[in-house]
Enzyme design. Sequence first.
Site, PDB file in Angstrom:
ATOM      1  N   ASP A 194       0.833  -1.198   0.000  1.00  0.00           N
ATOM      2  CA  ASP A 194       0.000   0.000   0.000  1.00  0.00           C
ATOM      3  C   ASP A 194       0.874   1.257   0.000  1.00  0.00           C
ATOM      4  OD1 ASP A 194      -2.712   1.360   0.574  1.00  0.00           O
ATOM      5  OD2 ASP A 194      -1.431   2.102   2.200  1.00  0.00           O
ATOM      6  N   GLU A 235       1.054  -1.157  -5.161  1.00  0.00           N
ATOM      7  CA  GLU A 235      -0.200  -0.414  -5.392  1.00  0.00           C
ATOM      8  C   GLU A 235       0.117   1.051  -5.638  1.00  0.00           C
ATOM      9  OE1 GLU A 235      -3.432   2.280  -3.843  1.00  0.00           O
ATOM     10  OE2 GLU A 235      -1.479   1.879  -2.939  1.00  0.00           O
TER      11      GLU A 235
END
Length: 484
Positions: A194, A235
């Site tokens: 993330d 991501e």
Amino acid sequence: MKKLTNEVMLITYADSLGKNLKELDQVLSNELDGVVGGVHVLPFFPSTGDRGFAPEEYETVDPKFGDWSDIDKLAEKYYLMFDFMLNHISPQSKYFQDFLEKKEDSEYYDMFLKYSEFWPENRPTAEDIDLIYKRKDKAPFAPVTFADGTTDQVWNTFGDQQMDLDVTKPVTKQFIKDSLINLARHGASVIRLDAFAYAIKKLDTNDFFVEPEIWDVLNEVREILAAEGSEVLPEIHEHYKIVRKITDHDMYSYDFALPLITLYSLYSGKTNRLADWLRQSPMKQFTTLDTHDGIGVVDAKDLLTQEETDFTTEEMYKVGANVKKIFSSAAYNNLDIYQINTTYYSALGNDDAAYLLARATQIFAPGIPQVYYVGLLAGENDLELLESTKEGRNINRHYYDLEEIAETVKRPVVSNLFDLLRFRNTSSAFDLDGEIKVENNGDNDLTITRTSADGQTTAVLTADFATKQFKVTENDKEIFNTQA
């Protein structure tokens, strides 16, 4: 641990399909049998904010969700994806609290980026702050007071519950390695990194996707996970050319451009942009239409013209069901101006035909489909949760209990979607090393042909984006037809 397979992956929180991991397992075994082969369980660790994305550590499962035995049970039946927040950790973590208590004497002192140590004398200037890539209207620093009464500022890109880590320091590298190994050994066949692009801070850069240093970090993570038999999925929400760099490094990437391009195609009826995008998309990717965040706009830059992007966003507010600009504003705690908060079903005006065509397109697109739990159940915007929390992204984060799930799966749009997903999971036509052909001979039509690696199985999607009608065949046998 079940390894990554080419089957549809569900994205869900631990408490959104049922109230905990045990109930999630029950739903997967019953209502969702055969519908998904993988599960991305969004952060289930002890956390102090951002619906799990401000983790305190990765050693335990938050007791309100269950424990590691529940995760291990899922890993026996599904390939799993977990999140690792490479960029930050909670200020309530033992690491940050020890840093505040002991300052330079803390073993975790080097884990955090101190304002006083990062900037040379007489800096930062206004130009320095302007240069930083940020998605909120303030400099990414938070004041801290140490136990001895002294003060400083530390880097925090996203908010007061997410303190950035200095990923270049040995103590942080060890923390990353230990955490990743623990997650892999509890069944993570894929680790989603993330916000990784914010992890490198370097003087006189915009501190976002800083090359070549960011590749050093990603390669270190990949090597750690490869030794455990797991994959890495970086991501990033940005221009597709940056995403292609991930592909060029032979890592899995996300297709975050597909959601907006598909909406444009369904709103306008024109398939030229969608066909062009599908032709250039790699197979080694995960496709999305919806996630736990909003629908990305920046991801489709230069794939749609500015006029086409403006048309799509305005049409979303016009025809979408309860899609309003204010829900993506500061009034609803929205920190990211590049996303629009809505469910995908409501973005299409709760139109079953348009929605099924969107999902059929995703199924035939290159890559492995990920379907967010609200989208899997064709969920509408949750205005009650939105207004009770004043959190814009909660419009797409409905909590389903077991009774509601049992009723929802009876809806024709949901049962039809399940049929499409089961077909996607079982047909060899969708081999990632097979072939794909995309045709659009008219303004409104789209034909996607997928052929297995051995050439024995061919699946074809034939669609009209003006009427929203489509047909799916496998080796000339009709599988699904909304024209019938």
